[in-house]
Design a protein around this motif. Structure first.
Motif, PDB file in Angstrom:
ATOM      1  N   LEU A  31       0.825  -1.202   0.000  1.00  0.00           N
ATOM      2  CA  LEU A  31       0.000   0.000   0.000  1.00  0.00           C
ATOM      3  C   LEU A  31       0.861   1.255   0.000  1.00  0.00           C
ATOM      4  CD1 LEU A  31      -2.762   1.360   0.197  1.00  0.00           C
ATOM      5  CD2 LEU A  31      -2.629   1.117   2.686  1.00  0.00           C
ATOM      6  N   LEU A  32       1.920   1.252   0.810  1.00  0.00           N
ATOM      7  CA  LEU A  32       2.820   2.397   0.865  1.00  0.00           C
ATOM      8  C   LEU A  32       3.486   2.631  -0.481  1.00  0.00           C
ATOM      9  CD1 LEU A  32       4.020   4.548   2.738  1.00  0.00           C
ATOM     10  CD2 LEU A  32       5.796   2.899   3.372  1.00  0.00           C
ATOM     11  N   ALA A  33       3.898   1.533  -1.134  1.00  0.00           N
ATOM     12  CA  ALA A  33       4.537   1.663  -2.443  1.00  0.00           C
ATOM     13  C   ALA A  33       3.567   2.229  -3.480  1.00  0.00           C
ATOM     14  CB  ALA A  33       5.063   0.301  -2.894  1.00  0.00           C
ATOM     15  N   LEU A  34       2.309   1.807  -3.439  1.00  0.00           N
ATOM     16  CA  LEU A  34       1.312   2.303  -4.391  1.00  0.00           C
ATOM     17  C   LEU A  34       1.037   3.788  -4.165  1.00  0.00           C
ATOM     18  CD1 LEU A  34      -1.208  -0.681  -4.430  1.00  0.00           C
ATOM     19  CD2 LEU A  34       0.346   0.013  -6.262  1.00  0.00           C
ATOM     20  N   VAL A  35       0.953   4.194  -2.891  1.00  0.00           N
ATOM     21  CA  VAL A  35       0.721   5.609  -2.585  1.00  0.00           C
ATOM     22  C   VAL A  35       1.856   6.456  -3.139  1.00  0.00           C
ATOM     23  CG1 VAL A  35       0.622   7.295  -0.718  1.00  0.00           C
ATOM     24  CG2 VAL A  35      -0.722   5.204  -0.563  1.00  0.00           C
ATOM     25  N   GLN A  36       3.100   5.981  -2.959  1.00  0.00           N
ATOM     26  CA  GLN A  36       4.241   6.748  -3.447  1.00  0.00           C
ATOM     27  C   GLN A  36       4.331   6.732  -4.959  1.00  0.00           C
ATOM     28  OE1 GLN A  36       7.960   6.814  -0.998  1.00  0.00           O
ATOM     29  NE2 GLN A  36       7.165   4.848  -0.317  1.00  0.00           N
ATOM     30  N   ALA A  37       3.860   5.666  -5.578  1.00  0.00           N
ATOM     31  CA  ALA A  37       3.951   5.569  -7.038  1.00  0.00           C
ATOM     32  C   ALA A  37       2.916   6.430  -7.742  1.00  0.00           C
ATOM     33  CB  ALA A  37       3.787   4.105  -7.470  1.00  0.00           C
ATOM     34  N   PHE A  38       1.756   6.646  -7.092  1.00  0.00           N
ATOM     35  CA  PHE A  38       0.661   7.314  -7.804  1.00  0.00           C
ATOM     36  C   PHE A  38       0.104   8.548  -7.095  1.00  0.00           C
ATOM     37  CE2 PHE A  38       0.472   2.811  -9.037  1.00  0.00           C
ATOM     38  CZ  PHE A  38       0.623   2.947 -10.410  1.00  0.00           C
ATOM     39  N   VAL A  39       0.400   8.759  -5.814  1.00  0.00           N
ATOM     40  CA  VAL A  39      -0.244   9.851  -5.084  1.00  0.00           C
ATOM     41  C   VAL A  39       0.765  10.889  -4.615  1.00  0.00           C
ATOM     42  CG1 VAL A  39      -1.766  10.456  -3.167  1.00  0.00           C
ATOM     43  CG2 VAL A  39      -2.063   8.273  -4.346  1.00  0.00           C
ATOM     44  N   ILE A  40       1.618  10.523  -3.692  1.00  0.00           N
ATOM     45  CA  ILE A  40       2.555  11.483  -3.108  1.00  0.00           C
ATOM     46  C   ILE A  40       3.811  10.756  -2.677  1.00  0.00           C
ATOM     47  CG2 ILE A  40       1.775  11.303  -0.693  1.00  0.00           C
ATOM     48  CD1 ILE A  40       1.840  14.461  -0.742  1.00  0.00           C
ATOM     49  N   LYS A  41       4.968  11.410  -2.837  1.00  0.00           N
ATOM     50  CA  LYS A  41       6.229  10.742  -2.548  1.00  0.00           C
ATOM     51  C   LYS A  41       7.153  11.660  -1.750  1.00  0.00           C
ATOM     52  CE  LYS A  41       9.979   8.145  -4.712  1.00  0.00           C
ATOM     53  NZ  LYS A  41       9.795   7.006  -3.793  1.00  0.00           N
ATOM     54  N   PRO A  42       7.801  11.125  -0.710  1.00  0.00           N
ATOM     55  CA  PRO A  42       8.748  11.936   0.055  1.00  0.00           C
ATOM     56  C   PRO A  42      10.114  11.992  -0.627  1.00  0.00           C
ATOM     57  CG  PRO A  42       8.524   9.778   1.070  1.00  0.00           C
ATOM     58  CD  PRO A  42       7.569   9.808  -0.099  1.00  0.00           C
ATOM     59  N   PHE A  43      10.790  13.106  -0.452  1.00  0.00           N
ATOM     60  CA  PHE A  43      12.149  13.274  -0.969  1.00  0.00           C
ATOM     61  C   PHE A  43      12.971  14.050   0.037  1.00  0.00           C
ATOM     62  CE2 PHE A  43       9.819  12.618  -4.906  1.00  0.00           C
ATOM     63  CZ  PHE A  43      10.663  11.787  -5.610  1.00  0.00           C
ATOM     64  N   GLN A  44      14.291  13.951  -0.123  1.00  0.00           N
ATOM     65  CA  GLN A  44      15.214  14.742   0.679  1.00  0.00           C
ATOM     66  C   GLN A  44      15.956  15.702  -0.239  1.00  0.00           C
ATOM     67  OE1 GLN A  44      17.828  12.459   3.143  1.00  0.00           O
ATOM     68  NE2 GLN A  44      18.824  14.224   4.039  1.00  0.00           N
ATOM     69  N   VAL A  45      16.029  16.967   0.155  1.00  0.00           N
ATOM     70  CA  VAL A  45      16.692  17.988  -0.660  1.00  0.00           C
ATOM     71  C   VAL A  45      18.201  17.711  -0.673  1.00  0.00           C
ATOM     72  CG1 VAL A  45      17.145  20.445  -0.925  1.00  0.00           C
ATOM     73  CG2 VAL A  45      14.915  19.664  -0.096  1.00  0.00           C
ATOM     74  N   PRO A  46      18.805  17.567  -1.879  1.00  0.00           N
ATOM     75  CA  PRO A  46      20.202  17.134  -1.941  1.00  0.00           C
ATOM     76  C   PRO A  46      21.242  18.248  -1.876  1.00  0.00           C
ATOM     77  CG  PRO A  46      19.283  17.176  -4.143  1.00  0.00           C
ATOM     78  CD  PRO A  46      18.162  17.572  -3.208  1.00  0.00           C
ATOM     79  N   SER A  47      20.845  19.517  -2.073  1.00  0.00           N
ATOM     80  CA  SER A  47      21.855  20.580  -2.157  1.00  0.00           C
ATOM     81  C   SER A  47      21.262  21.916  -1.726  1.00  0.00           C
ATOM     82  CB  SER A  47      22.383  20.694  -3.593  1.00  0.00           C
ATOM     83  OG  SER A  47      21.393  21.260  -4.448  1.00  0.00           O
ATOM     84  N   GLU A  48      22.107  22.953  -1.781  1.00  0.00           N
ATOM     85  CA  GLU A  48      21.692  24.303  -1.392  1.00  0.00           C
ATOM     86  C   GLU A  48      21.155  25.122  -2.558  1.00  0.00           C
ATOM     87  OE1 GLU A  48      21.590  25.809   1.561  1.00  0.00           O
ATOM     88  OE2 GLU A  48      22.274  24.030   2.637  1.00  0.00           O
ATOM     89  N   SER A  49      20.902  24.507  -3.709  1.00  0.00           N
ATOM     90  CA  SER A  49      20.532  25.272  -4.896  1.00  0.00           C
ATOM     91  C   SER A  49      19.171  25.955  -4.776  1.00  0.00           C
ATOM     92  CB  SER A  49      20.536  24.374  -6.135  1.00  0.00           C
ATOM     93  OG  SER A  49      19.487  23.425  -6.073  1.00  0.00           O
ATOM     94  N   MET A  50      18.333  25.516  -3.822  1.00  0.00           N
ATOM     95  CA  MET A  50      17.015  26.128  -3.643  1.00  0.00           C
ATOM     96  C   MET A  50      16.940  26.968  -2.371  1.00  0.00           C
ATOM     97  SD  MET A  50      14.830  25.754  -6.074  1.00  0.00           S
ATOM     98  CE  MET A  50      13.284  26.052  -5.221  1.00  0.00           C
ATOM     99  N   SER A  51      18.075  27.215  -1.747  1.00  0.00           N
ATOM    100  CA  SER A  51      18.102  28.032  -0.530  1.00  0.00           C
ATOM    101  C   SER A  51      17.708  29.476  -0.841  1.00  0.00           C
ATOM    102  CB  SER A  51      19.519  27.998   0.067  1.00  0.00           C
ATOM    103  OG  SER A  51      19.623  28.844   1.168  1.00  0.00           O
ATOM    104  N   PRO A  52      16.976  30.141   0.045  1.00  0.00           N
ATOM    105  CA  PRO A  52      16.518  29.721   1.366  1.00  0.00           C
ATOM    106  C   PRO A  52      15.159  29.009   1.351  1.00  0.00           C
ATOM    107  CG  PRO A  52      15.981  32.021   1.079  1.00  0.00           C
ATOM    108  CD  PRO A  52      16.683  31.599  -0.186  1.00  0.00           C
ATOM    109  N   THR A  53      14.532  28.851   0.170  1.00  0.00           N
ATOM    110  CA  THR A  53      13.229  28.196   0.115  1.00  0.00           C
ATOM    111  C   THR A  53      13.311  26.784   0.674  1.00  0.00           C
ATOM    112  OG1 THR A  53      12.740  29.467  -1.888  1.00  0.00           O
ATOM    113  CG2 THR A  53      11.296  27.602  -1.399  1.00  0.00           C
ATOM    114  N   LEU A  54      14.349  26.054   0.248  1.00  0.00           N
ATOM    115  CA  LEU A  54      14.610  24.704   0.746  1.00  0.00           C
ATOM    116  C   LEU A  54      16.070  24.609   1.134  1.00  0.00           C
ATOM    117  CD1 LEU A  54      12.736  22.657  -2.020  1.00  0.00           C
ATOM    118  CD2 LEU A  54      11.930  23.070   0.314  1.00  0.00           C
ATOM    119  N   GLN A  55      16.327  23.913   2.228  1.00  0.00           N
ATOM    120  CA  GLN A  55      17.695  23.743   2.699  1.00  0.00           C
ATOM    121  C   GLN A  55      18.125  22.290   2.519  1.00  0.00           C
ATOM    122  OE1 GLN A  55      19.466  26.229   3.472  1.00  0.00           O
ATOM    123  NE2 GLN A  55      18.092  27.850   4.168  1.00  0.00           N
ATOM    124  N   THR A  56      19.440  22.083   2.408  1.00  0.00           N
ATOM    125  CA  THR A  56      19.962  20.732   2.294  1.00  0.00           C
ATOM    126  C   THR A  56      19.463  19.868   3.451  1.00  0.00           C
ATOM    127  OG1 THR A  56      21.968  21.569   1.236  1.00  0.00           O
ATOM    128  CG2 THR A  56      22.052  19.333   2.112  1.00  0.00           C
TER     129      THR A  56
END
Length: 239
Positions: A31-56
């Motif tokens: 069920l968790l895999a299906l939710v991530q495949a079709f609905v919503i998926k978590p991610f981790q920001v990999p770098s500072e390229s979107m700072s200050p909106t998003l931080q590493t």
């Protein structure tokens, strides 16, 4: 004569399987895999390229449904798989790949998906350039109001702009976005390996210097930051 109670019926094999904790675990993972495949998926920001909106290191949720019902739009903060034209993807050993496979299923821990986060600035068919006389990015001749950009490249009208020699490093374009592709920039313009990193300061008349993101590589629209708690927020239009 005393009546005897009927012998208790033994659970069938199917009933035992349904009651098994292992079965419940497998169903939860599916069920968790299906939710991530079709609905919503978590991610981790990999770098500072979107700072200050998003931080590493920020943990965010990207909505897959958002782009199932509409196309990506200018201003969207989006997650996308690194296109091949953006350079080779990191090599991983067998153990790291196995751990990443688990992380991709459950949404936590290392991932095998080399995903990046940037802001969409140019949609298919639009022409993007920088800069206006005030130093703003323009899309189809209209200046963008980008109050989310805090760390930009230097630009001083009349001293270091797009008409001086040398030009301001902020300048690029005009670049026309091909069909089925998108132009993305980082909010941290002074430190962002984005679509126009090879174009700045040259003012090309073609899109050969730019690298775009194919529609098929765009995974989802960032809707919220969930970790750390002191940075948790919900994204509205424009982030």
């Amino acid at each position: 004569m005393t009546a005897t109670a009927p012998p208790a019926s033994r659970p069938t094999r199917w009933r035992r399987i349904r009651r098994s904790p292992l079965t419940h675990l497998v169903l939860a993972v599916v069920l968790l895999a299906l939710v991530q495949a079709f609905v919503i998926k978590p991610f981790q920001v990999p770098s500072e390229s979107m700072s200050p909106t998003l931080q590493t290191g920020d943990r965010l949720l990207a909505s897959r449904i958002a782009y199932a019902v509409s196309d990506p739009g200018v201003g969207d903060v989006s997650v996308f798989a690194r296109p091949e034209s953006w350079g080779p993807r990191p090599e991983r050993g067998v153990l790291r790949t196995a751990v990443g496979w688990v992380g991709d299923i459950v949404g936590f821990g290392p991932s095998n998906q080399d995903a990046l986060v940037k802001r969409i600035i140019g949609v298919p068919g639009s022409t993007v350039r920088c800069c206006s006389t005030e130093g703003h990015v323009e899309v189809d001749g209209q200046s963008l109001d980008e109050d989310y950009v805090v760390h930009d490249l230097p630009f001083t009208p009349g001293v270091s702009d797009c008409t001086t020699t040398p030009q301001s490093p902020r300048c690029f374009g005009p670049v026309t976005v091909p069909d089925g592709e998108y132009l993305v920039l980082g909010d941290n313009r002074a430190n962002s390996a984005d679509s126009v990193i090879g174009c700045r300061g040259t003012l090309p008349t073609t899109a050969e210097c730019a690298r775009f993101v194919p529609r098929a590589d765009i995974i989802g629209k960032v809707v919220t930051v969930v970790w750390p708690f002191d940075r948790a927020r919900i994204f509205t239009d424009g982030g």
